[in-house]
Design an enzyme around this catalytic site. Structure first.
Site, PDB file in Angstrom:
ATOM      1  N   GLU A 148      36.697  74.552  11.334  1.00 26.29           N
ATOM      2  CA  GLU A 148      36.884  75.508  10.244  1.00 26.29           C
ATOM      3  C   GLU A 148      37.250  74.678   9.028  1.00 26.29           C
ATOM      4  OE1 GLU A 148      38.450  77.321   7.602  1.00 26.29           O
ATOM      5  OE2 GLU A 148      40.012  78.156   8.871  1.00 26.29           O
ATOM      6  N   GLU A 204      35.615  71.555  -3.719  1.00 26.90           N
ATOM      7  CA  GLU A 204      36.821  72.300  -3.380  1.00 26.90           C
ATOM      8  C   GLU A 204      38.022  71.645  -4.070  1.00 26.90           C
ATOM      9  OE1 GLU A 204      38.401  72.232   0.785  1.00 26.90           O
ATOM     10  OE2 GLU A 204      38.321  74.410   0.572  1.00 26.90           O
ATOM     11  N   LYS A 260      48.233  68.719  17.158  1.00 29.85           N
ATOM     12  CA  LYS A 260      48.645  67.719  16.161  1.00 29.85           C
ATOM     13  C   LYS A 260      48.821  68.454  14.833  1.00 29.85           C
ATOM     14  CE  LYS A 260      47.535  65.131  13.171  1.00 29.85           C
ATOM     15  NZ  LYS A 260      48.121  65.289  11.801  1.00 29.85           N
ATOM     16  N   CYS A 262      41.327  78.024   2.487  1.00 27.63           N
ATOM     17  CA  CYS A 262      39.961  77.517   2.651  1.00 27.63           C
ATOM     18  C   CYS A 262      38.913  78.480   2.109  1.00 27.63           C
ATOM     19  CB  CYS A 262      39.708  77.222   4.123  1.00 27.63           C
ATOM     20  SG  CYS A 262      40.314  78.532   5.197  1.00 27.63           S
TER      21      CYS A 262
HETATM   22  P1  NAI Z   1      42.600  66.717   6.135  1.00 30.30           P
HETATM   23  O1  NAI Z   1      41.354  67.330   6.633  1.00 30.30           O
HETATM   24  O2  NAI Z   1      42.589  65.245   5.914  1.00 30.30           O
HETATM   25  O3  NAI Z   1      43.802  67.073   7.112  1.00 30.30           O
HETATM   26  C1  NAI Z   1      43.815  68.175   8.006  1.00 30.30           C
HETATM   27  C2  NAI Z   1      44.341  67.727   9.366  1.00 30.30           C
HETATM   28  O4  NAI Z   1      43.495  66.700   9.882  1.00 30.30           O
HETATM   29  C3  NAI Z   1      45.739  67.105   9.320  1.00 30.30           C
HETATM   30  O5  NAI Z   1      46.436  67.433  10.512  1.00 30.30           O
HETATM   31  C4  NAI Z   1      45.442  65.626   9.292  1.00 30.30           C
HETATM   32  O6  NAI Z   1      46.502  64.844   9.800  1.00 30.30           O
HETATM   33  C5  NAI Z   1      44.244  65.543  10.206  1.00 30.30           C
HETATM   34  N1  NAI Z   1      43.394  64.372  10.005  1.00 30.30           N
HETATM   35  C6  NAI Z   1      43.183  63.663   8.866  1.00 30.30           C
HETATM   36  N2  NAI Z   1      42.330  62.654   9.082  1.00 30.30           N
HETATM   37  C7  NAI Z   1      41.979  62.708  10.404  1.00 30.30           C
HETATM   38  C8  NAI Z   1      41.107  61.945  11.235  1.00 30.30           C
HETATM   39  N3  NAI Z   1      40.434  60.911  10.757  1.00 30.30           N
HETATM   40  N4  NAI Z   1      40.966  62.326  12.526  1.00 30.30           N
HETATM   41  C9  NAI Z   1      41.618  63.385  13.021  1.00 30.30           C
HETATM   42  N5  NAI Z   1      42.468  64.135  12.282  1.00 30.30           N
HETATM   43  C10 NAI Z   1      42.639  63.804  10.985  1.00 30.30           C
HETATM   44  O7  NAI Z   1      42.983  67.463   4.785  1.00 30.30           O
HETATM   45  P2  NAI Z   1      44.157  67.063   3.753  1.00 30.30           P
HETATM   46  O8  NAI Z   1      44.160  65.601   3.546  1.00 30.30           O
HETATM   47  O9  NAI Z   1      45.404  67.705   4.178  1.00 30.30           O
HETATM   48  O10 NAI Z   1      43.636  67.792   2.438  1.00 30.30           O
HETATM   49  C11 NAI Z   1      42.529  67.267   1.723  1.00 30.30           C
HETATM   50  C12 NAI Z   1      41.635  68.367   1.227  1.00 30.30           C
HETATM   51  O11 NAI Z   1      41.085  69.031   2.345  1.00 30.30           O
HETATM   52  C13 NAI Z   1      42.313  69.471   0.450  1.00 30.30           C
HETATM   53  O12 NAI Z   1      42.412  69.172  -0.907  1.00 30.30           O
HETATM   54  C14 NAI Z   1      41.384  70.625   0.698  1.00 30.30           C
HETATM   55  O13 NAI Z   1      40.303  70.551  -0.198  1.00 30.30           O
HETATM   56  C15 NAI Z   1      40.871  70.393   2.088  1.00 30.30           C
HETATM   57  N6  NAI Z   1      41.608  71.192   3.094  1.00 30.30           N
HETATM   58  C16 NAI Z   1      41.013  72.295   3.630  1.00 30.30           C
HETATM   59  C17 NAI Z   1      41.710  73.080   4.538  1.00 30.30           C
HETATM   60  C18 NAI Z   1      41.122  74.287   5.157  1.00 30.30           C
HETATM   61  O14 NAI Z   1      41.861  75.174   5.582  1.00 30.30           O
HETATM   62  N7  NAI Z   1      39.820  74.376   5.327  1.00 30.30           N
HETATM   63  C19 NAI Z   1      43.095  72.779   4.906  1.00 30.30           C
HETATM   64  C20 NAI Z   1      43.604  71.570   4.340  1.00 30.30           C
HETATM   65  C21 NAI Z   1      42.871  70.835   3.453  1.00 30.30           C
END
Ligand code: NAI
Ligand code: MG
Length: 494
Positions: A262, A397, A187, A296
């Site tokens: 991660e 973050e 996904k 990250c």
């Molecule tokens: P997110 O964690 O919401 O999204 C990442 C992935 O998870 C996307 O594919 C999203 O569609 C999916 N997702 C979202 N809600 C879900 C749920 N309830 N169940 C299963 N999958 C779900 O992160 P987002 O909204 O893109 O960014 C928000 C914050 O997260 C950023 O500002 C940053 O601080 C952090 N982040 C950290 C990352 C890392 O590499 N550790 C990468 C992206 C965001």
């Protein structure tokens, strides 16, 4: 292909479908969503919007493939597929680089620079495919027993990835699945689904059997949540924010599926006065400004020894000002836009919070809206001085190009304060003193410690988190174990 002058071959105005069971399908609901270029706001493609029904179809296809012909593939067969896929990605690397630049904004020099990483990962997993093995283990039972272990693929893997490196994140999930004999439902992030879909095309071209790799784009709250909760998914491999990671753990409870996470960070990057400052200035700057801070493990808490604090932090701010901010398609660009309007709002929110908390911006601090930048989501490299540990900009973050610079006086103090965070993903140390370097390498509670460098990564070296940065490791031999079950076999021989 020159991405500045030609249209991208993947962007043909046709709606992008999802890959399920080897077929390109529309969403069961018929819905689509838009993927946009964050530098310009323009729509790049309409993409099938998967939800629970599509996840059901994809998991069924993945299960059928897992039980079917895929289980007959020998390690060398899977190795050959991975090597073929690597060759195809190599052939199309320029296309992938352009697609990632268009879809999530990173500078083209950066996405092109991901070449070694993308190909290295695929070829590393290819090598590992024929290196997996159980063990024979001596036992002490009376009588004659032989005991040994088998390593078996966990089964159907749900992979959920973010948008900050779409090609490499996809390979980081599909690679170990193919190496171990798992099947996968990927996904992609709603912000950047295009490279994962193009990679899925190459999987078919490489000869990956139908159903082994499925890609269902859609939103997290619908498609992602359905995948995390699905009763026929054996494992979820997730990269993203820690609140979403927590909801994935809750969703896993239904069938107690395995989970690897991660998640985010607020990594300390520690500069001692004895460091080579000419290296530490750009090194600690790019530890945050690279990918506009959307990494990250970015070293966002910059601890600087007090006797060089003003001078050093000033130099990092000046370095930040020299970086070219702009459309990632321009080869001169060093810092692209943030991925979305939502991310822009989040980062601007933190810039305001930093000022309200009394931190002093030495550079950046505001959105850029001049000329061509007005339609995109641009924030310049920002350095906040006079940051205290208890400020929100030192604890949360931000995921933008924002450094929180904090003074310290001695090594014991900086170890304690560096570890005072809920996260533990990356960390940096800049010093010429090998004793200090070793002490910090042991004392920092984080999955990676970079000394006199930052963000070094290799397919053979494990990467992952302590504390709320998640658990499980990606890359290295450990990564394959995350996709394997261990079965013990006993044979009575007397
Ligand atoms: P997110 O964690 O919401 O999204 C990442 C992935 O998870 C996307 O594919 C999203 O569609 C999916 N997702 C979202 N809600 C879900 C749920 N309830 N169940 C299963 N999958 C779900 O992160 P987002 O909204 O893109 O960014 C928000 C914050 O997260 C950023 O500002 C940053 O601080 C952090 N982040 C950290 C990352 C890392 O590499 N550790 C990468 C992206 C965001
Ligand atoms: Mg989200």
């Amino acid at each position: 292909m020159n991405v500045m002058t030609e249209t991208h071959p993947f962007l043909d105005n046709k709606p992008k479908r999802m890959l399920i069971g080897g077929k390109w399908l529309e969403a069961a609901s018929g819905k689509t969503f838009e993927s946009r270029n964050p530098a310009t706001g323009e729509v790049l493609a309409h993409v099938a919007e998967g939800d629970a029904e599509d996840i059901d179809r994809a998991v069924a296809a993945a299960r059928a493939a897992f039980n079917g012909p895929w289980s007959k593939f020998k390690p060398a067969d899977r190795q050959r597929l991975l090597l073929r896929l690597a060759d195809l990605v190599e052939r199309d690397l320029e296309e992938f680089a352009a697609l990632d630049t268009l879809d999530m904004g990173a500078p083209i020099t950066r996405t092109r620079g991901g070449r070694q990483r993308a190909l290295g990962m695929l070829r590393f997993y290819a090598g590992m495919a024929t290196a997996l093995h159980g063990e024979t283990i001596d036992n002490s039972l009376p009588g004659e027993y032989v005991s040994f272990t088998l390593k078996e693929p966990v089964g159907v893997v749900g992979a959920i990835i973010p948008w900050n490196g779409p090609l490499s994140a996809s390979i980081w999930k599909i690679g170990p699945a193919l190496a171990t004999g798992c099947t996968v439902v990927l996904k992609p992030a709603e912000e950047a689904p295009l490279s994962p879909l193009r990679l899925a095309e190459l999987c078919l071209e490489a000869g990956v059997p139908p159903g082994v790799v499925n890609v269902v784009p859609g939103y997290g709250e619908t498609a992602g949540a359905a995948l995390a909760a699905h009763m026929d998914v054996d494992k979820v491999a997730f990269t993203g924010s820690h609140p979403t990671g927590q909801s994935i753990i809750r969703a896993s409870a239904g069938n107690l599926k395995r989970v690897s996470l991660e998640l985010g960070g607020k990594s300390p990057d520690i500069v001692f006065a004895d460091a080579d400052l000419n290296q530490a200035v750009p090194g600690s700057g790019m530890a945050v400004f690279a990918n506009s801070g959307q990494i990250c493990s970015a070293g966002t808490r910059l601890f600087v020894e007090r006797k060089i604090y003003d001078q050093f932090v000033g130099r990092v701010a000046e370095f930040g000002k020299t970086l070219r901010v702009g459309d990632g398609r321009d080869p001169e660009t060093q810092v692209g836009p943030l991925v979305s309007e939502e991310q822009l709002k989040r980062v601007i929110g933190y810039l305001n919070i930093g000022c309200q908390e009394g931190a002093r911006p030495l550079s950046g601090g505001e959105r850029l809206t001049d000329g061509a930048l007005s339609k995109g989501y641009f924030v310049p490299p920002t350095v906040f001085a006079d940051v205290r540990d208890d400020m929100r900009i030192a604890q949360e973050e931000i995921f933008g190009p924002v450094i929180s610079a904090i003074p310290f006086t001695d090594i014991d103090e900086v170890i304690e304060r560096g570890n005072k965070t809920q996260f533990g993903l990356g960390s940096g140390v800049w010093t010429r003193d090998v004793g200090k370097a070793h002490r910090l390498a042991k004392s920092i509670r984080a999955g990676s410690v970079w000394i006199n460098c930052y963000q070094a990564m290799d397919p053979a070296v494990p990467f992952g988190g302590y504390k709320m940065s998640g658990y499980g490791r990606e890359s290295g031999a450990q990564h394959l174990e995350e996709y394997l079950n261990v079965k013990s076999v006993w044979i009575k021989t007397d």
